[in-house]
Write an enzyme that holds these catalytic residues in place. Sequence first.
Site, PDB file in Angstrom:
ATOM      1  N   CYS A  91      83.098 -59.989  38.482  1.00 53.89           N
ATOM      2  CA  CYS A  91      82.253 -60.757  39.616  1.00 53.89           C
ATOM      3  C   CYS A  91      82.633 -62.242  39.276  1.00 53.89           C
ATOM      4  CB  CYS A  91      80.716 -60.693  39.420  1.00 53.89           C
ATOM      5  SG  CYS A  91      80.008 -60.850  37.875  1.00 53.89           S
TER       6      CYS A  91
ATOM      7  N   HIS B 198      72.666 -62.980  44.119  1.00 57.73           N
ATOM      8  CA  HIS B 198      72.496 -63.982  43.401  1.00 57.73           C
ATOM      9  C   HIS B 198      71.584 -64.642  44.447  1.00 57.73           C
ATOM     10  CE1 HIS B 198      75.152 -63.463  40.179  1.00 57.73           C
ATOM     11  NE2 HIS B 198      76.028 -63.163  41.069  1.00 57.73           N
TER      12      HIS B 198
END
Length: 775
Positions: free
Chosen positions: A658, A709
């Site tokens: 990621c 996020h």
Amino acid sequence: MTTQFPAGTILGYPRIGRRRELKKAVEAFWAGTIGADELEATAATLRQVTRDRLAGLGLGRADSSIPESFSYYDQVLDAAVTVGAVPTRFASLVAADGTIDLAGYFTIARGEGDNAPLEMTKWFDSNYHYLVPEIGPETVFSLASDRIVREFEEAKAAGFITRPVIVGPVTFLLLGKPSDAAPEGFEPLSRLDDLLPVYATLLDRLAAAGADWVQLDEPALVSESIETPRSESLGALEFAYATLGRLARRPAIFVAAPYGSLDDALPVLAASPVEAIGLDLVRGQVPTDFAGLAEKTLVAGVVDGHNIWRGDLAAAFDTASRLSTLSPHIAVSTSTSLLHVPHDVADESKLSAELTSWLAFADQKVGQVVTLARGLSDGLAAVQAELDYATRALAARHAAPGVRDGAVRDRAAALSESDFTRGDYAARLAAQDVALGLPFLPTTTIGSFPQTGEIRRARAQLVKGALSEGDYVDLMRAEIGRVVELQEEIGLDVLVHGEPERNDMVQYFAENLDGFAVTENGWVQSYGSRCTRPSILWGDVSRPKPITVEWSAYTQSLTAKPVKGMLTGPVTILAWSFVRDDQPLGETARQVALALRDEIADLEAAGIGVVQVDEPALRELLPLKKKDHADYLDWSVGSFRLATAGVTDSTQVHTHLCYSEFGVVIDAIRRLDADVTSIEAARSRMEVVSDIRSSGFDHGIGPGVYDIHSPRVPSVAEVTELIERAIEAIPERQVWINPDCGLKTRGYAETVESLKNILEATRAVRAKAGAVVPA
């Protein structure tokens, strides 16, 4: 513009607070428990505490040696808001005068409703993450925020002349991405002519406020990973600083270029009107002489801002001294901002005195800068005692027990090629189909589930001795049971135990491996309000006993569905720790890989048929110079394969990546030879699938469909669109459905709603494809 540059300085300082005061205040603001005024007051107090601390450590109050480098969230976002580069989807946040309040600033960072936040990715080869500016022909640049001026004035009112810091114009545009409205082939760097007048206005405002120096950070100049042709970048650099340099009123300009050597950008800066140039001499070397350098102040970045070792102070002094052959104007600094290291070794009461003597956190590095600057000004004799002390500490570190372990080194030396190789992928796939019986578009999560206050309190009570080991295990098992029940209710296909027992995906392993130490207060900022405590990898690494097996085996006993054993990979353990600097990283990675190989063997023996070895940092550690890529990719891929190659064909190996641009390492991802790779893709709206398609990647792939996020809950329609984009580009049999990353930082309400939407979208796509799903 003739003010002398300070003899010693730093490029930046940790901004979260010694006890994460900023993090707590920002999150309280997000939660609505404090207002903007209280948040601003907390931030102002932190800035003043920082200035006072740095002055107390020896930096000057009135000579611009203290950088004004504060940020509420991210320095690239700060630059974007300063110059008015706000995406059109957030136009409603912009007031009539072009400004954005704190609530709007955080909305751009975190998203809201259907408006996705700015994309987030790694800041060069560090473990910090920045928000990617979106620039298009429609972007209207203007000085939309004067916060940088106001913070300088705040310091001045308190008796300080600081040095304002902002991302430089060339790096800002090179790090940007084309906006959604930009035409095909548009390059943000093409807007340089329009951006420079805003920087000119800002410099004029700073000069009027009394700033003697300004720091423009241009780290993009040291990177060869920027897609823009180098000739265009250098042309932009020459034009930008010729333009800013000839302004009638401005502070003196210090161009800082951390994380590597400037190479062919240095002559361009030397020929420009800037007054000072920062050189990262930890990653780079003293350059050769050429025209223009003698007229510049050369700022020697000889104190490592990227790691926590005391280092060789005598060698640093020698390196800085050698710059005097290039210019009579030499200063000393850290190689990078100190935002990458914790505040103060003195805050660590549980580290051994021996280990502490080897370390230098931010405050100690400021002291090193002050020492070296004094040595350059007053002569070597004035600082010889400090240099000698550092030399003795370095020698003691090299000779200390545990730094070298013969058994560990003998095992690594005995490895052969077969230890790095698994069987044929087609045979593995067939064996796993039989063993696991998974449906079309199998669903899973990345590993962690939300860490509630109850979980964190239980862990804290265990550490304090207020909770027995048995009671703690019972609490964690109860949480695992709830997580398993939730996943089965939602309908996920491959389950996880949720990792309630883990404080951090690296620290948890560091606490259970020999060769590591962990800190109490060694917090550093990862992104926004997210902070981590990197562990200290100081010696040879081995695994004294199993780490995760009991938790995974218990979880598998609760369900008939496959459960993933969850491990952090060797590259990520290195990237997210402060790693020993006395041997090549590849040697250290191989030691960690062998410890993980033992853990995987024990998981497999305990009946765990799926093992995920996370490597989110694979792209992060890719060197900025292309000449170093091959060696890095060789040892990083090799360490992953060493960790995972001992399993049988029927055991499915996953990995996760990621925070990164994957196109440049897609071949390395293929060489990992994981059966399934999950990757961040939601925030970039599946941009990565084109790289996957063009590369011919043929293993299982899970491009994320939920940006964890952000607090946003993706709708069923949004997830459906992302899944359809994925299967349009990638053969359907390869595609897995999963979030972008672990769910640790999210709340349960948004997590459950998001996962339910993911499953509803997946079922709809399965039905549309006419897939037969096993009962």
